[in-house]
Structure formats: C-alpha cells, structure tokens
Design a protein around this motif. Structure first.
Motif, PDB file in Angstrom:
ATOM      1  N   ASP A 175       4.347   6.051  -3.162  1.00 29.99           N
ATOM      2  CA  ASP A 175       3.612   4.786  -3.031  1.00 29.99           C
ATOM      3  C   ASP A 175       2.171   4.943  -3.518  1.00 29.99           C
ATOM      4  OD1 ASP A 175       5.845   3.583  -1.977  1.00 29.99           O
ATOM      5  OD2 ASP A 175       5.241   3.852   0.117  1.00 29.99           O
ATOM      6  N   LYS A 176       1.564   6.079  -3.207  1.00 24.74           N
ATOM      7  CA  LYS A 176       0.180   6.308  -3.628  1.00 24.74           C
ATOM      8  C   LYS A 176       0.088   6.377  -5.161  1.00 24.74           C
ATOM      9  CE  LYS A 176      -2.437   9.145  -1.280  1.00 24.74           C
ATOM     10  NZ  LYS A 176      -3.043  10.390  -0.732  1.00 24.74           N
ATOM     11  N   ALA A 180      -2.048   3.835  -7.538  1.00 26.66           N
ATOM     12  CA  ALA A 180      -3.036   4.304  -8.510  1.00 26.66           C
ATOM     13  C   ALA A 180      -2.739   3.757  -9.901  1.00 26.66           C
ATOM     14  CB  ALA A 180      -3.063   5.830  -8.531  1.00 26.66           C
ATOM     15  N   MET A 181      -1.464   3.731 -10.279  1.00 24.63           N
ATOM     16  CA  MET A 181      -1.089   3.194 -11.590  1.00 24.63           C
ATOM     17  C   MET A 181      -1.400   1.706 -11.680  1.00 24.63           C
ATOM     18  SD  MET A 181       2.377   5.261 -12.764  1.00 24.63           S
ATOM     19  CE  MET A 181       3.267   5.211 -11.203  1.00 24.63           C
ATOM     20  N   ASP A 182      -1.172   0.996 -10.572  1.00 29.59           N
ATOM     21  CA  ASP A 182      -1.488  -0.431 -10.553  1.00 29.59           C
ATOM     22  C   ASP A 182      -2.990  -0.660 -10.718  1.00 29.59           C
ATOM     23  OD1 ASP A 182       1.144  -1.111 -10.224  1.00 29.59           O
ATOM     24  OD2 ASP A 182       1.035  -1.345  -8.046  1.00 29.59           O
ATOM     25  N   GLN A 183      -3.787   0.181 -10.077  1.00 28.70           N
ATOM     26  CA  GLN A 183      -5.248   0.028 -10.141  1.00 28.70           C
ATOM     27  C   GLN A 183      -5.783   0.194 -11.564  1.00 28.70           C
ATOM     28  OE1 GLN A 183      -7.443   2.430  -7.345  1.00 28.70           O
ATOM     29  NE2 GLN A 183      -6.402   1.564  -5.555  1.00 28.70           N
TER      30      GLN A 183
END
Length: 206
Positions: A175-176, A180-183
């Motif tokens: 999930d982390k 991070a990829m979404d950010q």
C-alpha cells in the motif's frame, strides 16, 4: 536427539515448513520467529532446533521444496509428447509459474539473507534443486523451439531467471508503494504472475 527414521524426520521438517509458510502469508520474514513457528506446530522451540538450526534454514527448506514442485510442473511439459510452438510454450511455462507465488516471494525479498544464514549442506541441497530447474527449463526450450541451439537456450535462461526475481514485487506492491507512486503520478498497470511470465517469455522466444 534420539535416532529417528528418515521418514519421520522428513515428516517433522515438513510440518515445521508448512507452519512457517502459513505465517509468511500474513507476516513479513523478519517478523516471524521460531516461537511463532512453534505455536503453529506440535513442537517446542528447542525441538525445532533439532531439525533446523536457524529460521533461515526453514525458509531455505521451503524454497527447495518450491523448486522441486516447479521442476515437476516443467517436466510435465517435456513429457507431454506434443511439440509446442513459441507462443504455446510461453503459455505453458507461464502456467507453471502461477502456483509458485511463495518461490517468487522468497526469491525477491529474502534470498540473500536466507542463503547466508544456512548450513552449507542445506544450501547445496537447494542449489541442486535450482540446477535441476535450470536444466529442465533449457530442455523445454530445446525440445519445443525450432532450430534453437544450446547457446540460445542459455541466453534465454540467463534473461528469464533473474527476471523471475522481479515478478512478485511488481504483482504485489505494498500500500505504501502504491501511495508513493500515486503521489509522483507514476503509472502502474495491475498484472498477474501468469501475464508477467507469459509476456516476457513470448518476447524473448521471438
């Protein structure tokens, strides 16, 4: 430890490995302890040390078992009788990878540490199963791919086996990692063990 029949020893080692593998489905490698494994089995912690000297040796046993199962699946491709074209061979090998989630996870996440903290004789046993995988994989290629020579078989193997170690983290990001990829707006395509194996094999078979 009292003298035990090999069959009894193997059965007890299997029970310990089964318990460890079950824990590995929900807990990280470093979170699992011998005490946790003991709780999942009929063995006390001191008893477990009669069969494995370290937690890493239990994981190495699991990995050896996983490669042996993969070898059986690969051997069925060879023994199937029917010669496969490149596309169907890629599909057949990818199919054998579907059930090897544990193999891929351990290889990607913890292999170096496991090997470094296991006795040489157990590491050699694992390497023997691994070597058999290499040999059977190349035999699959030689039997089915038209006009392929030994050098080409080795080149494909040297491409695919290291690639295998990256499959699990890509198919099962945390999930982390996803957050991070979404950010950073890094695109990510959901995929499966089968699709990652098939797509790569199809590419290198051409």
């Amino acid at each position: 430890m009292a003298v035990e029949l090999k069959e009894t020893i193997d059965k007890r080692r299997e029970e310990i490995m089964d318990a460890c593998e079950k824990l590995y489905e929900t807990k990280g490698f470093h979170s699992i302890t011998i005490k946790d494994i003991s709780t999942e089995t009929s063995f006390s912690r001191p008893s477990i040390y009669n069969y494995f000297q370290t937690k890493e040796e239990i994981f190495l046993g699991i990995l050896t078992r996983e490669y042996s199962k993969w070898n059986e699946a690969l051997r069925k491709i060879i023994d199937g009788g029917k010669k496969l074209d490149a596309d169907n061979l890629a599909k057949a090998i990818a199919k054998t990878m579907e059930d090897r989630k544990t193999l891929l996870k351990i290889s990607a996440m913890n292999l170096y540490e496991i090997e470094d903290n296991s006795r040489l004789e157990l590491l050699a046993e694992f390497k023997s199963a691994f070597k058999e995988s290499v040999d059977i994989f190349e035999e699959c290629l030689a039997k089915n791919l038209e006009g392929i020579d030994k050098k080409k078989c080795e080149q494909i193997r040297y491409a695919f086996f290291p690639y295998m170690y990256g499959i699990y983290p890509y198919v099962y990001p945390t999930d982390k990692q996803m957050e991070a990829m979404d950010q950073v707006k890094l695109s990510y395509a959901k995929t499966t063990i089968y699709n990652m194996s098939y797509d790569f094999l199809k590419l290198i078979f051409e």
